[in-house]
Design an enzyme around this catalytic site. Structure first.
Site, mmCIF file in Angstrom:
data_model
loop_
_atom_site.group_PDB
_atom_site.id
_atom_site.type_symbol
_atom_site.label_atom_id
_atom_site.label_comp_id
_atom_site.label_asym_id
_atom_site.label_seq_id
_atom_site.Cartn_x
_atom_site.Cartn_y
_atom_site.Cartn_z
ATOM 1 N N THR A 1 5.567 -11.802 12.833
ATOM 2 C CA THR A 1 5.651 -13.157 12.298
ATOM 3 C C THR A 1 5.384 -13.186 10.810
ATOM 4 O OG1 THR A 1 4.807 -14.020 14.380
ATOM 5 C CG2 THR A 1 4.573 -15.460 12.474
ATOM 6 N N GLY B 1 6.638 -18.696 21.640
ATOM 7 C CA GLY B 1 5.255 -18.690 21.156
ATOM 8 C C GLY B 1 4.890 -19.971 20.430
ATOM 9 N N ASP B 2 3.885 -19.856 19.588
ATOM 10 C CA ASP B 2 3.375 -21.021 18.855
ATOM 11 C C ASP B 2 4.226 -21.374 17.636
ATOM 12 O OD1 ASP B 2 2.513 -18.505 17.815
ATOM 13 O OD2 ASP B 2 1.104 -19.547 16.513
#
Ligand code: ASP
Length: 366
Positions: free
Chosen positions: A227, A257-258
């Site tokens: 990321t 994911g977030d």
């Protein structure tokens, strides 16, 4: 900085064991005044900070910051800067982010990204395949649709309609090697970003929620950082943020994911600050991590204190399992002050402003 760091280290709560016995919900309050926030949404509060500034996660952030700086140094907007910045990382072949990244466990690279400006405009994409710049698709979602989040085939269809080329979907050389090695055992062990362990994804390591080994480096020698998160303030004092990721290497197909979840992986409130997260996305989502950090800053905490309070909250939630995951936040406030905090040691972020261009080592709870 180092004095401050050693002070913070010595004032840490001795051990995670002690920390984890604290009552859930007990929030560390930092010094600082409680500013009034009764301004119009997205308005810059009459004070233009001296310098533009950009920060981004990990050492890949150095190159990304340069991309952002090309925009900021020409008095461009923070929004353009955070898009241009993380595009640098998305473009690098054999990198941890973008189409060169590790695939899911079925062998497909699936990408998540989000972007947010100083007026609560935001856009994101998730589970996007074969598109080189998910961050730019996220921006189009923000600017050209009435929606915030597009996923999967629909996101890809939208991207193609917007003129983004459909790439061939082949794995990069590095990702191919990693995947082939992973296939030998095909164990589902998704853990991210524990830099302080010497073990590899394929050796002994702590276990996580899934009983998984924690990968420090992948077989190709790369850190398992999937990321880049970036937040920036432009010369007018406006804030924006972006995140782009391939998520966990060898994740379950369809896992998101977030990073594309506004308020979890990234959040911007132009009256207060901008925040991005990295690490185990599930644990950032469950406590709306980036939004929490912004709210802590609103209460008067410095960026580092706010990131720390969020990390402490995750540690309280995870209890003893906190040892087996990594989560980190980076934050920028309206004064252009920046800071970060991580659960595990080894996290750093890249900083660029008119005076400095460097990596900043980050304090950690464990
Ligand atoms: N937060 C990202 C995710 O869970 C991964 C990372 O930060 O490396 O998808």
């Amino acid at each position: 900085m180092s004095n401050r760091r050693s002070f913070l280290h010595s004032s840490l709560l001795g051990s995670l064991g002690i920390f984890l016995t604290k009552k859930a919900g007990a929030v560390t309050r930092g010094p600082g005044d409680r500013a009034s926030h009764i301004r119009g949404i997205g308005e810059v509060p009459g004070r233009v900070p001296g310098h533009p500034v950009v920060i981004s996660t990990w050492d890949t952030g150095l190159a990304a910051n340069k991309g952002a700086w090309e925009v900021l140094s020409r008095n461009g907007s923070a929004l353009d800067a955070v898009e241009a910045g993380v595009k640098v990382t998305e473009s690098s072949v054999n990198c941890c982010v973008g189409l060169g990244a590790n695939p899911d466990r079925d062998g497909y690279v699936t990408l998540d990204a989000s972007i947010m400006d100083h007026q609560f405009n935001c856009g994101s994409v998730a589970f996007l395949e074969r598109i080189k710049h998910p961050i730019s698709v996220a921006r189009r979602v923000m600017e050209k649709t009435p929606h915030v989040l597009l996923v999967g085939v629909g996101a890809q269809q939208f991207a193609i309609a917007e003129g983004f080329p459909l790439e061939d979907g082949k794995l990069s050389e590095d990702a191919k090697k990693s995947y082939e090695q992973w296939l030998k055992k095909s164990e589902y062990k998704p853990v991210i970003n524990i830099e302080n362990t010497k073990s590899s994804a394929f050796g002994a390591a702590p276990s996580n929620d899934w009983g998984a080994a924690a990968p420090a480096r992948l077989p190709n020698g790369k850190w398992n950082h999937d990321t880049i998160g970036m937040v920036a303030m432009d010369a007018s004092g406006n804030l924006s943020g972006s995140v782009t990721t391939s998520g966990m290497g060898f994740k379950m197909r369809g896992r998101v994911g977030d990073s594309p979840i506004i308020g979890a992986g990234m959040f911007v409130d132009n009256e207060v600050g901008a925040v991005a997260a990295t690490g185990q996305g599930e644990d950032v989502i469950r406590m709306c991590g980036s939004h929490a950090v912004v709210e802590f800053m609103r209460q008067g905490m410095s960026p580092e204190q706010a990131c720390k309070a969020a990390v402490e909250r995750i540690a309280r939630i995870k209890k003893e399992k906190a040892r087996d995951i990594q989560v980190a936040f980076i934050a920028l406030n309206k004064k252009g002050e920046h800071g970060a905090y991580a659960l595990q040691k080894g996290f750093s972020y890249a900083l660029k402003n008119n005076n400095e261009e460097r990596m900043v080592e980050v304090n950690s709870l464990i």
